[in-house]
Design an enzyme around this catalytic site. Structure first.
Site, short mmCIF file in Angstrom:
data_model
loop_
_atom_site.label_atom_id
_atom_site.label_comp_id
_atom_site.label_asym_id
_atom_site.label_seq_id
_atom_site.Cartn_x
_atom_site.Cartn_y
_atom_site.Cartn_z
N ALA A 290 -6.07 -10.31 -2.65
CA ALA A 290 -5.85 -11.53 -3.43
C ALA A 290 -7.16 -12.25 -3.73
O ALA A 290 -7.35 -12.82 -4.81
CB ALA A 290 -4.92 -12.47 -2.67
N GLU B 250 7.91 -18.39 -5.21
CA GLU B 250 8.82 -17.71 -6.11
C GLU B 250 10.24 -18.00 -5.66
O GLU B 250 10.48 -18.34 -4.51
CB GLU B 250 8.50 -16.20 -6.14
CG GLU B 250 7.11 -15.94 -6.74
CD GLU B 250 6.66 -14.47 -6.79
OE1 GLU B 250 7.30 -13.63 -6.16
OE2 GLU B 250 5.66 -14.21 -7.48
N CYS C 260 6.13 -8.51 5.49
CA CYS C 260 5.24 -9.67 5.61
C CYS C 260 5.85 -10.75 6.49
O CYS C 260 5.15 -11.58 7.04
CB CYS C 260 4.95 -10.22 4.23
SG CYS C 260 6.47 -10.59 3.32
N ASN D 187 5.30 -1.82 1.02
CA ASN D 187 6.24 -1.94 2.15
C ASN D 187 7.71 -2.04 1.73
O ASN D 187 8.58 -1.49 2.39
CB ASN D 187 5.84 -3.08 3.07
CG ASN D 187 5.87 -4.42 2.39
OD1 ASN D 187 5.63 -4.53 1.19
ND2 ASN D 187 6.19 -5.45 3.13
N GLU E 295 1.46 -13.81 -3.17
CA GLU E 295 2.31 -13.72 -1.96
C GLU E 295 1.62 -12.78 -1.00
O GLU E 295 1.55 -11.58 -1.24
CB GLU E 295 3.70 -13.16 -2.34
CG GLU E 295 4.46 -13.98 -3.35
CD GLU E 295 5.06 -15.25 -2.78
OE1 GLU E 295 5.00 -15.45 -1.55
OE2 GLU E 295 5.59 -16.04 -3.57
P1 NAD Z 1 -2.77 -4.34 -0.89
O1 NAD Z 1 -3.30 -5.70 -1.12
O2 NAD Z 1 -3.67 -3.30 -0.39
O3 NAD Z 1 -2.13 -3.76 -2.23
C1 NAD Z 1 -1.14 -4.44 -2.95
C2 NAD Z 1 -1.16 -3.99 -4.40
O4 NAD Z 1 -2.40 -4.42 -4.98
C3 NAD Z 1 -1.12 -2.48 -4.59
O5 NAD Z 1 -0.36 -2.18 -5.75
C4 NAD Z 1 -2.58 -2.13 -4.81
O6 NAD Z 1 -2.77 -0.94 -5.54
C5 NAD Z 1 -3.06 -3.33 -5.59
N1 NAD Z 1 -4.51 -3.58 -5.53
C6 NAD Z 1 -5.38 -3.24 -4.55
N2 NAD Z 1 -6.63 -3.62 -4.88
C7 NAD Z 1 -6.54 -4.22 -6.10
C8 NAD Z 1 -7.49 -4.83 -6.96
N3 NAD Z 1 -8.77 -4.89 -6.64
N4 NAD Z 1 -7.05 -5.35 -8.13
C9 NAD Z 1 -5.75 -5.30 -8.45
N5 NAD Z 1 -4.81 -4.73 -7.68
C10 NAD Z 1 -5.19 -4.20 -6.51
O7 NAD Z 1 -1.52 -4.55 0.06
P2 NAD Z 1 -0.61 -3.42 0.70
O8 NAD Z 1 -1.38 -2.80 1.81
O9 NAD Z 1 -0.03 -2.56 -0.36
O10 NAD Z 1 0.59 -4.29 1.28
C11 NAD Z 1 0.59 -4.87 2.54
C12 NAD Z 1 0.24 -6.34 2.45
O11 NAD Z 1 1.16 -7.01 1.60
C13 NAD Z 1 0.35 -7.04 3.78
O12 NAD Z 1 -0.75 -7.91 3.93
C14 NAD Z 1 1.64 -7.84 3.64
O13 NAD Z 1 1.75 -8.97 4.47
C15 NAD Z 1 1.61 -8.20 2.22
N6 NAD Z 1 2.94 -8.56 1.76
C16 NAD Z 1 3.22 -9.86 1.46
C17 NAD Z 1 4.50 -10.22 1.05
C18 NAD Z 1 4.85 -11.64 0.68
O14 NAD Z 1 5.84 -11.83 -0.01
N7 NAD Z 1 4.10 -12.63 1.12
C19 NAD Z 1 5.48 -9.24 0.94
C20 NAD Z 1 5.16 -7.93 1.27
C21 NAD Z 1 3.89 -7.59 1.66
#
Ligand code: NAD
Length: 489
Positions: free
Chosen positions: A238, A470, A289, A157, A255
């Site tokens: 996560a 962080e 987020c 995002n 996060e």
């Molecule tokens: P996602 O969890 O699908 O992917 C995030 C990252 O993790 C990507 O690089 C992805 O390739 C990697 N990933 C996916 N599966 C994995 C695994 N099994 N092992 C290791 N890495 C893996 O999230 P997304 O769809 O890319 O992003 C949107 C989400 O991120 C939303 O839930 C949003 O709220 C959250 N977000 C949180 C914050 C925060 O600071 N709290 C900021 C931005 C986005």
């Protein structure tokens, strides 16, 4: 694609040990505003991660022995180089992610620059603790040292913004890193790698391995020589990362998602509150987020608020992200657009009212954007607290508005979701603002504003929104290992 077509595609490479390295297989990356494949991203796996971790390990002794001042100067240089190319980075981020060029120019890339400058400065100002025990003839003090190779995983995002929010503190503290951006938005990370040598970042200090979460991400999470993982992404991922890293007892910073409430009391200044809450709901297509997705409005002003809020939301122009007058760009992918649309359908099926946007208003798109993943800012009212639209993270331009009566009631309802990332409170009563802020289960509370950040202070969520914080001191603590030393004299 035909040969001629495939030659026109942008082909990315991994960056390992200071060199760009091609990969044996690639995945397609789409331009969300046209629906076309425009870029090929390495489909890295164990082998590439292994090489990157080795390069990072080799670079660690020299990098970790540099003084904070030397590292700070390099970070500042990198910030200057990114800033010099700000327009190129902004164009690339907008094309790759679907976000508006205006947002990329004013938020994403400036913040990436600021991340490096901020940690270049903050690393110079940490002090460790010291206590004396005169009766024992002892002095105790703490020392902090970098941990080693940090694994950094970021979402799609805010691609460069969030990746640099991790790279900057990690390397400022003296760690070396293996970073894995989202496979859907890898371009700006790759562009940043082109500047590292010129900035003076030694080979192996920053390695970027591109690919999917399931392959490249997991290989990093499972690598025994990567003792810490900083992850930003969804709560579901996560959970998987926590499980996969558990055998190695890794240090994790997580996060995650949010379901952020805005609480609007009847003494709020609506002339400020309405435009800000429209922005907090729809900025970056609602793909932040920290975006607001549940708006609780006190009953006395509910109808007036709703009327003015919908009118304001309708002013937001959806269209070609490279048009600087556009406010809402394209969503990240076809699948994500479908998912977001389905939430609106479910709300309707449950009897909620869609006041504007999806399914209600026509979307007018330029000819080149007909196949893009667009959706209008959508406002839903009369939705029950138990509805999935009020409980689950939608992560799109959809916000729900509901009425409440009392302070006690709204705190309870605001807290009744599994997430706890951010909240906004709107009221002219300073006592109430403090009371409510204290009782909200939320890592961040903004009152009478949104998204005003001081990077010195902790950022992160409670409950399913994350573990760890962080920020200047918090990132320093995460990316270093502390030792207590006792000296008897
Ligand atoms: P996602 O969890 O699908 O992917 C995030 C990252 O993790 C990507 O690089 C992805 O390739 C990697 N990933 C996916 N599966 C994995 C695994 N099994 N092992 C290791 N890495 C893996 O999230 P997304 O769809 O890319 O992003 C949107 C989400 O991120 C939303 O839930 C949003 O709220 C959250 N977000 C949180 C914050 C925060 O600071 N709290 C900021 C931005 C986005």
């Amino acid at each position: 694609p035909t040969m001629a077509h495939s030659q026109a595609l942008l082909v990315l490479e991994n960056f390992i040990g200071g060199k760009f390295v091609p990969c044996s297989s690639y995945i397609d990356s789409y331009n969300p505003s046209t629906g076309d494949v425009y870029c090929r991203v390495p489909d890295s796996g164990k082998e590439e991660v292994e090489a990157a971790v080795k390069a990072a390990k080799d670079a660690f002794p020299a990098w970790s022995s540099k003084s904070p001042l030397e590292r700070s100067q390099i970070l500042n240089k990198l910030a200057d180089l990114i800033e010099h190319d700000l327009e190129a980075f902004a164009q690339a981020e907008s094309k790759d992610q679907g976000k508006t060029i205006t947002f990329a120019r004013t938020v994403d890339i400036p913040r990436a620059v600021h991340n490096f400058r901020f940690f270049a400065s903050s690393i110079l100002h940490h002090v460790t603790e010291c206590t004396e025990m005169p009766t024992m003839g002892c002095v105790h003090y703490t020392s902090r040292a970098p941990v080693g190779v940090a694994g950094l995983i970021s979402p799609w995002n805010l691609p460069l913004y969030l990746l640099t929010w991790k790279i900057a503190p990690a390397i400022a503290c003296g760690n070396t890193v293996v970073a894995k951006p989202s496979e859907m938005t890898s371009v700006t990370a790759w562009m940043m790698c082109k500047l590292l040598e010129k900035a003076g970042v030694p080979p192996g200090v920053v390695n970027v391995v591109l690919g999917t979460g399931a392959k490249a991400g997991e290989a990093l999470v499972c690598h025994p020589e990567v003792p810490l993982i900083s992850f930003t992404g969804s709560t579901l991922t996560a959970q998987r990362i926590t499980e996969r890293s558990a055998p190695h007892c890794k240090r994790l910073s997580l996060e995650l998602g949010g379901k952020n409430p805005a609480i609007i009391f009847d003494d709020a200044d609506l002339s400020q509150c309405i435009p800000t809450t429209v922005r907090s709901s729809f900025a970056n297509q609602g793909e932040i987020c920290l975006c607001t997705s549940r708006i609780f409005v006190q009953r006395g002003i509910y109808s007036e608020f709703l009327k003015r809020f919908v009118a304001e939301a309708k002013k937001w122009k959806t269209g070609n992200p490279s048009d600087p007058t556009v406010d809402v760009g394209a969503l990240i992918s076809k699948e994500h657009l479908e998912k977001v649309r389905n939430y609106v359908k479910k709300a309707q099926a449950e009897g909620a009212r869609v006041l504007c946007g999806e399914g209600v208003d026509p979307v007018a798109l330029p000819p080149g954007n007909q196949k893009g993943y667009f959706m209008l800012p959508t406002v839903i009212a009369e939705v029950k607290d138990e509805s999935c639209c009020m409980q689950e993270e939608i992560f799109g331009p959809v916000t729900c508005v509901v009425a409440f009566d009392t302070e006690e009631e709204v705190i309870k309802r605001a807290n009744s979701v599994k997430y706890g990332l951010a909240a906004t409170v709107w009221s002219g009563n300073v006592g109430r603002v403090h009371r409510v802020a204290h009782r909200l289960q939320s890592g961040l509370v903004w009152t009478n504003c949104w998204l005003v950040r001081d990077l010195n202070l902790p950022f992160g969520g409670m409950k399913a929104s994350g573990i760890g914080r962080e920020g200047a001191k918090d990132s320093y603590e995460f990316f270093t290992e502390v030792k207590t030393i006792t000296i008897k004299h």
